[in-house]
Structure formats: C-alpha cells, structure tokens
Scaffold this active site. Structure first.
Site, PDB file in Angstrom:
ATOM      1  N   ASP A   1     -12.113   6.816   4.068  1.00  0.00           N
ATOM      2  CA  ASP A   1     -10.848   6.674   4.799  1.00  0.00           C
ATOM      3  C   ASP A   1     -10.397   5.209   4.865  1.00  0.00           C
ATOM      4  O   ASP A   1      -9.270   4.923   5.241  1.00  0.00           O
ATOM      5  CB  ASP A   1     -10.992   7.258   6.208  1.00  0.00           C
ATOM      6  CG  ASP A   1      -9.660   7.563   6.861  1.00  0.00           C
ATOM      7  OD1 ASP A   1      -8.623   7.508   6.155  1.00  0.00           O
ATOM      8  OD2 ASP A   1      -9.649   7.857   8.070  1.00  0.00           O
TER       9      ASP A   1
ATOM     10  N   ARG B   1      -7.545  -0.833   1.767  1.00  0.00           N
ATOM     11  CA  ARG B   1      -8.054  -2.131   1.309  1.00  0.00           C
ATOM     12  C   ARG B   1      -8.527  -2.053  -0.133  1.00  0.00           C
ATOM     13  O   ARG B   1      -8.524  -3.040  -0.852  1.00  0.00           O
ATOM     14  CB  ARG B   1      -9.145  -2.621   2.271  1.00  0.00           C
ATOM     15  CG  ARG B   1     -10.343  -1.731   2.338  1.00  0.00           C
ATOM     16  CD  ARG B   1     -11.157  -1.931   3.614  1.00  0.00           C
ATOM     17  NE  ARG B   1     -10.494  -1.359   4.794  1.00  0.00           N
ATOM     18  CZ  ARG B   1     -10.969  -1.411   6.019  1.00  0.00           C
ATOM     19  NH1 ARG B   1     -12.107  -2.022   6.265  1.00  0.00           N
ATOM     20  NH2 ARG B   1     -10.301  -0.864   7.032  1.00  0.00           N
TER      21      ARG B   1
ATOM     22  N   LYS C   1       0.869  -1.186   0.000  1.00  0.00           N
ATOM     23  CA  LYS C   1       0.000   0.000   0.000  1.00  0.00           C
ATOM     24  C   LYS C   1       0.897   1.224   0.000  1.00  0.00           C
ATOM     25  O   LYS C   1       1.740   1.382   0.892  1.00  0.00           O
ATOM     26  CB  LYS C   1      -0.886  -0.003   1.257  1.00  0.00           C
ATOM     27  CG  LYS C   1      -1.600   1.337   1.514  1.00  0.00           C
ATOM     28  CD  LYS C   1      -2.465   1.312   2.775  1.00  0.00           C
ATOM     29  CE  LYS C   1      -3.035   2.697   3.090  1.00  0.00           C
ATOM     30  NZ  LYS C   1      -3.865   2.718   4.313  1.00  0.00           N
TER      31      LYS C   1
ATOM     32  N   ASP D   1       1.857   6.918   4.960  1.00  0.00           N
ATOM     33  CA  ASP D   1       0.883   5.877   4.610  1.00  0.00           C
ATOM     34  C   ASP D   1       1.298   5.109   3.350  1.00  0.00           C
ATOM     35  O   ASP D   1       0.569   4.245   2.881  1.00  0.00           O
ATOM     36  CB  ASP D   1      -0.504   6.519   4.442  1.00  0.00           C
ATOM     37  CG  ASP D   1      -1.657   5.568   4.751  1.00  0.00           C
ATOM     38  OD1 ASP D   1      -1.428   4.584   5.480  1.00  0.00           O
ATOM     39  OD2 ASP D   1      -2.778   5.823   4.267  1.00  0.00           O
TER      40      ASP D   1
ATOM     41  N   GLU E   1      -9.386   3.409   2.558  1.00  0.00           N
ATOM     42  CA  GLU E   1      -8.928   3.388   1.165  1.00  0.00           C
ATOM     43  C   GLU E   1      -7.844   2.347   0.906  1.00  0.00           C
ATOM     44  O   GLU E   1      -7.679   1.881  -0.214  1.00  0.00           O
ATOM     45  CB  GLU E   1      -8.407   4.783   0.761  1.00  0.00           C
ATOM     46  CG  GLU E   1      -6.936   5.101   1.120  1.00  0.00           C
ATOM     47  CD  GLU E   1      -6.643   5.084   2.621  1.00  0.00           C
ATOM     48  OE1 GLU E   1      -7.595   5.197   3.415  1.00  0.00           O
ATOM     49  OE2 GLU E   1      -5.457   4.943   2.986  1.00  0.00           O
TER      50      GLU E   1
ATOM     51  N   LYS F   1     -10.060  12.991   7.946  1.00  0.00           N
ATOM     52  CA  LYS F   1      -9.445  12.685   9.235  1.00  0.00           C
ATOM     53  C   LYS F   1      -9.380  13.941  10.105  1.00  0.00           C
ATOM     54  O   LYS F   1      -9.332  15.050   9.580  1.00  0.00           O
ATOM     55  CB  LYS F   1      -7.996  12.203   9.011  1.00  0.00           C
ATOM     56  CG  LYS F   1      -7.867  10.814   8.444  1.00  0.00           C
ATOM     57  CD  LYS F   1      -6.399  10.394   8.404  1.00  0.00           C
ATOM     58  CE  LYS F   1      -6.249   8.990   7.839  1.00  0.00           C
ATOM     59  NZ  LYS F   1      -6.841   7.953   8.705  1.00  0.00           N
TER      60      LYS F   1
ATOM     61  N   ASP G   1      -2.741  10.375   3.116  1.00  0.00           N
ATOM     62  CA  ASP G   1      -4.106   9.934   3.420  1.00  0.00           C
ATOM     63  C   ASP G   1      -4.825  11.006   4.223  1.00  0.00           C
ATOM     64  O   ASP G   1      -4.662  11.096   5.445  1.00  0.00           O
ATOM     65  CB  ASP G   1      -4.054   8.604   4.197  1.00  0.00           C
ATOM     66  CG  ASP G   1      -5.443   8.037   4.459  1.00  0.00           C
ATOM     67  OD1 ASP G   1      -6.426   8.577   3.897  1.00  0.00           O
ATOM     68  OD2 ASP G   1      -5.540   7.039   5.211  1.00  0.00           O
TER      69      ASP G   1
HETATM   70  N1  BES Z   1      -3.875   4.825   6.923  1.00  0.00           N
HETATM   71  C1  BES Z   1      -4.956   4.575   7.804  1.00  0.00           C
HETATM   72  C2  BES Z   1      -4.568   3.677   8.989  1.00  0.00           C
HETATM   73  C3  BES Z   1      -3.557   4.229   9.957  1.00  0.00           C
HETATM   74  C4  BES Z   1      -3.984   4.960  11.042  1.00  0.00           C
HETATM   75  C5  BES Z   1      -2.227   3.954   9.812  1.00  0.00           C
HETATM   76  C6  BES Z   1      -3.054   5.430  11.946  1.00  0.00           C
HETATM   77  C7  BES Z   1      -1.306   4.428  10.707  1.00  0.00           C
HETATM   78  C8  BES Z   1      -1.719   5.146  11.789  1.00  0.00           C
HETATM   79  C9  BES Z   1      -6.116   3.892   7.060  1.00  0.00           C
HETATM   80  O1  BES Z   1      -6.259   4.261   5.741  1.00  0.00           O
HETATM   81  C10 BES Z   1      -7.363   4.267   7.763  1.00  0.00           C
HETATM   82  O2  BES Z   1      -7.676   5.426   7.741  1.00  0.00           O
HETATM   83  N2  BES Z   1      -8.042   3.297   8.369  1.00  0.00           N
HETATM   84  C11 BES Z   1      -9.237   3.535   9.075  1.00  0.00           C
HETATM   85  C12 BES Z   1     -10.266   2.545   8.612  1.00  0.00           C
HETATM   86  C13 BES Z   1     -11.649   2.830   9.118  1.00  0.00           C
HETATM   87  C14 BES Z   1     -12.215   4.072   8.462  1.00  0.00           C
HETATM   88  C15 BES Z   1     -12.540   1.637   8.814  1.00  0.00           C
HETATM   89  C16 BES Z   1      -8.965   3.349  10.564  1.00  0.00           C
HETATM   90  O3  BES Z   1      -8.264   2.412  10.930  1.00  0.00           O
HETATM   91  O4  BES Z   1      -9.437   4.169  11.337  1.00  0.00           O
HETATM   92 ZN    ZN Z   2      -4.540   4.913   4.775  1.00  0.00          ZN
HETATM   93 MN    MN Z   3      -7.415   5.994   5.464  1.00  0.00          MN
END
Ligand code: BES
Ligand code: ZN
Ligand code: MN
Length: 487
Positions: free
Chosen positions: A334, A338, A252, A275, A336, A264, A257
């Site tokens: 968010d 997956r 990824k 990211d 994204e 966010k 992000d």
């Molecule tokens: N890039 C983030 C995950 C992340 C968060 C990595 C903090 C490193 C530190 C990912 O794209 C994300 O935003 N995931 C969300 C998914 C949710 C919306 C289902 C998350 O984990 O909050």
């Molecule tokens: Zn992300």
């Molecule tokens: Mn995200």
C-alpha cells in the site's frame, strides 16, 4: 467566461445579476445606483457578519437580481473570503445565469479581487454529478463585469479563468471512476493537450518500454492490474524560453489504490479513484502553462498505474530494483506511491529537469495532520521548497513547509536491500516517505507536495470548494510557480 470592466455609475448596470459585497464598512463606494433599501436589508439580515452570507433582492431588472453578499469580519478578510463570496452569489442565482456585474470595493487590491472572484465563480460552480442521468451541464455566468475596475484587470481576470478551468478539468479526471480513467486514458488526455497547444509534446511509455528502461519500482506496482500502466511524459519547449531553468513536474497517478496484497479496509475505499490527483494536476498544470504561453521550459512525468490485487500482483517481501539502480524491499504494497515516484523523479531528472516538484496523494498521515486546507511541502533545498510554498499561498492552493532531516533516513533501513518502502512504526510518515523519495531525485533542488488531504475531498469544505471529490489542487500552484520562474 468573458470579462469586462465598467466605471461605477449611478444607474444600475445592464446585467442579469448585480453582486454587492458587504464589507466591514457596509456597502462599497461603487454602489451608487442602489436606494436605501439595500443598506437597510443588509443591516436587518446582518449580511456583512459572515463571509458568503447572502440576501437576494428580486427586481424587474435589469438587473433581475441584486445579491448582497457578506465578507465577514475585517481581520478575517482575504482572497479566500472573496472566493467564498463569489461562489455564494453564483449558488444563490444558479437559475439566472447570463451576466454578473460585481461591484469592486476596497477590501483587497483590485487585481487580487478580480482573480479571487473568478476562482470562486468557476471553482465554486463545478458540479461533480456528471454521471447522473439527465445531468445538465451547469451554465455559470457567461460574462463578468467588474464595476469600478481599470482596463488591465480584464487580462488578469481572463488569465485566472483559464487557470481555474484547467483546475476543473483536473477535477473531472479525479472524479472519473477507474473503470473509465485507466492509465492509458490518462495518456490519451496528455496527447489531446499536446495536440491543442503549440510547443507541447506528449508520449506515453508502455510496459515494454519502461521495463526496458529499468523502471523496476514502477513496474512492480503496475504488474497486478489488467490495465497496462503508462509513464506519461509531456514537454513544453517554447522558443521564447529564457534562462537555463527546466521546471520538472512529477505526478503520482494511481488510477485506483486498493492497497494491493496489503489491502485497504472497505470504508471510503471508493475515494481511492482520486489517487491519481497529483498526476492530473501535473498534466492539466503543464497544459495551462502552454496555454498561457509562459516563456520557460517545463517537462512533466506522470506515473500512471493501478495498484490492484491479483495473482500477478507484487507482494510484501519482493525486492525491486529502481531505474537509478537502488534496491527496495517491499514491506507494504500500500506504500506504492513512493515506488512509482522513485522512477518518475529519476526519469524527470534524466530528461533534464533542473528544478523538480512532485505532487502526490502520498500519506494518510498528511490528511490527518493538515486536513483539507493545507498541503505539506518537503524538499532537499529550503529556498526551492519555500518558493513552492509561496506559489501555493499566492494562488489559493494553501501549502505549509514540513521538516526533513538526514536522521529520518534511519526509518527506511532494510535488512535485505538498500531501503524498505514502509515502516511499522507509525511515526513521521509524510517525512519518512519524503526521505525515501530523496533517494531518487539526483542532484539539484526538489520539493515534494503531499496532497493527500487537499486533492480529493471525502466531504466538501465549508468555503468555495464545497463539493465532494477532486479539487484540482496543484493546478493553480503550478501556474503561479511557472509564472514566477519565467518572470
Ligand atoms: N494513496 C494512499 C494515501 C492516501 C490515504 C491518500 C488517504 C489520500 C487519503 C497511499 O498510497 C497509502 O496507502 N499510504 C499509506 C502508506 C503506509 C502503508 C506506509 C498510508 O498513508 O497509510
Ligand atoms: Zn496511493
Ligand atoms: Mn497506497
């Protein structure tokens, strides 16, 4: 860093710095040339009590410095202890440089010691402050002499240095802001690697090409940014390759992000330049596999895009069609990672990968669960998952197995499409995401490494990775895994 070995002798080595590890039994047997004051100071300062505690002796030299460095209690002594000790020696002598002589002891097998010391010296002296005006490029030790080691240690230590340097390059990529490191620039980095290594080729598909291929999930994430996305493909095909295994590395690489329309919060959002760390590890990882000339076939697919906010961005409620034909209802822009991995995983399998492993900063929940030490590993095949975990543990990239079960699949049911990309329930988010990915991995073993806590640090860690920012997590794991697969 050049590596040599020398026999233990009762004269002090010709080095700028001599490192003397203080283990549970005091000074090592190789400490022949030191007088009684070294033992006395080690005792007075209780150097041995804590891993990485140092006491510096200033001499006219050579050596100009003798560094006594603690290894801590016997039952806590492992490769990380030595990595941390080596990093502490480098820090205590950062204005000296030149040649470091290290007295090997009986703490761990010499091969493991040599590898760990090199890791600690190279990863521990990494400086994320490249963008400070007047920043001088750190000069860590040019030469390492392993005192008391056999000749074959040289090759093993040099190999560790090659891998650690690749990990530091992945850190550079992670630390570079998204204004500089666009998907296109990441593609250029892949081409640069392909140009330097035999049997390694690179291409980077742009929007016209990946839309033509039907990568609708990837394209949906990418469409909001002015920086065009790239699906980066690297192939390593040496003539020495044995067997039918094609290692498929998937990464990824969200260069930034924002969360998209499901934006966010502001606090720590700057860390989302990291990211793309999974993708960076995959690119530098396959680069180092090629640099080491390992006899196996490997390919890398890295989904590089920016998850931006804007008039062209995808939105909640949109339904995307992935390359394998499955449809996805977007419930949160968010989630994204997956989506871009869905098409990258399917494409990697289509290109011939027999064994898939992906690296992704996928869920904040993984960071909350395991913090900055362990990545969580899931997969559709317990044997393959455990090989990935074992490669992580052997290399210093700590990894821990996480469960999957077909009944978690219920969480991704959508009323409109084959699945949705997020759930409002706060449950099992890392496994939920993995269940989603499983829809796209095709037949054959696949493992997913969620590196959200380990790849990019908001704060440093209290060991040899003490710096904020990119850690290079995954590069050492990939090198170890590829080495095992090709043995
Ligand atoms: N890039 C983030 C995950 C992340 C968060 C990595 C903090 C490193 C530190 C990912 O794209 C994300 O935003 N995931 C969300 C998914 C949710 C919306 C289902 C998350 O984990 O909050
Ligand atoms: Zn992300
Ligand atoms: Mn995200």
């Amino acid at each position: 860093m050049k590596v040599e070995v020398s026999p233990a002798s009762d004269s002090l080595p010709e080095a700028d710095v001599l490192a003397v590890p203080i283990g549970p039994n005091g000074l090592p047997a190789t400490a022949l040339g030191l007088d009684g004051s070294a033992q006395r100071i080690a005792d007075e300062e209780e150097v041995g009590a804590k891993a990485g505690r140092t006491a510096v002796l200033y001499l006219d030299g050579p050596p100009r410095r003798v560094v006594l460095v603690g290894l801590g209690p016997a039952d806590e002594l492992d490769a990380d202890t030595l990595r941390t000790a080596a990093a502490a020696v480098a820090e205590a002598t950062e204005r000296v440089g030149g040649t470091l002589a290290w007295l090997l002891d009986d703490s761990l097998p010499h091969t493991e010691q040599a590898r760990a010391l090199v890791d600690g010296l190279l990863l521990g002296t990494y400086d994320p402050g490249r963008w400070k005006t007047g920043a001088k490029s750190e000069a860590p030790f040019e030469r390492l002499v392993l005192v008391g080691g056999a000749d074959e240690l040289v090759g093993q230590a040099e190999r560790a240095a090659t891998i650690a340097e690749a990990a530091n390059r992945a850190r550079d990529l992670a630390n570079t802001g998204a204004n500089e490191l666009t998907p296109e620039r990441l593609g250029d980095r892949a081409s640069e690697l392909a140009a330097t290594h035999a049997n390694l080729t690179a291409e980077a598909l742009g929007p016209d090409e990946f839309i033509e291929l039907g990568m609708g999930a990837f394209a949906g994430v990418a469409q909001g940014s002015h920086n065009p996305a790239r699906m980066i493909v690297l192939r390593y095909e040496p003539s020495s390759a044995k067997g039918d295994v094609v290692l498929g590395l998937v990464g990824k690489a969200i260069t930034f992000d924002t969360g998209g329309i499901s934006i966010k919060p502001a606090l720590y959002m700057e860390d989302m330049k990291g990211d793309m760390s999974g993708g960076a590890a995959v690119i530098e990882g396959i680069g180092v596999v090629a640099e080491l000339g390992l006899p196996l076939r490997a390919l890398a697919v890295v989904a590089a895009a920016e998850n931006a906010v804007g008039g062209g961005a995808f939105r909640p409620g949109d339904i995307l069609r992935a390359m394998n034909g499955k449809t996805i209802e977007i419930t949160n822009t968010d989630a994204e990672g997956r989506l871009v991995l869905a098409d990258a995983l399917h494409y990697a399998r289509e290109l011939g990968a027999t064994h898939l492993v992906d690296f992704a900063t996928l869920t904040g929940a993984m960071n909350r669960a395991l913090g900055d030490l362990y990545a969580g590993v899931m997969g559709n095949d317990d044997v393959w998952r455990d090989e990935v975990v074992a490669a992580g543990e052997a290399s210093g990239d700590h990894a821990w197995p996480w469960p999957m079960h077909r009944r978690y699949r219920a969480l991704i049911e959508s009323a409109f499409a084959d699945m949705k990309n997020s759930s409002v329930r706060g449950q099992a988010q890392p496994t939920y995401a993995a269940s989603f990915l499983e829809e796209f991995v095709g037949d054959g073993p696949w493992a997913h490494v969620d590196v959200a806590g380990t790849a990019f640090f908001t704060w440093g860690r209290n060991d040899y990775l003490s710096q904020k920012g990119g850690t290079g997590y995954g590069v050492r794991l990939i090198a170890e895994l590829a080495t095992k697969l090709s043995a």
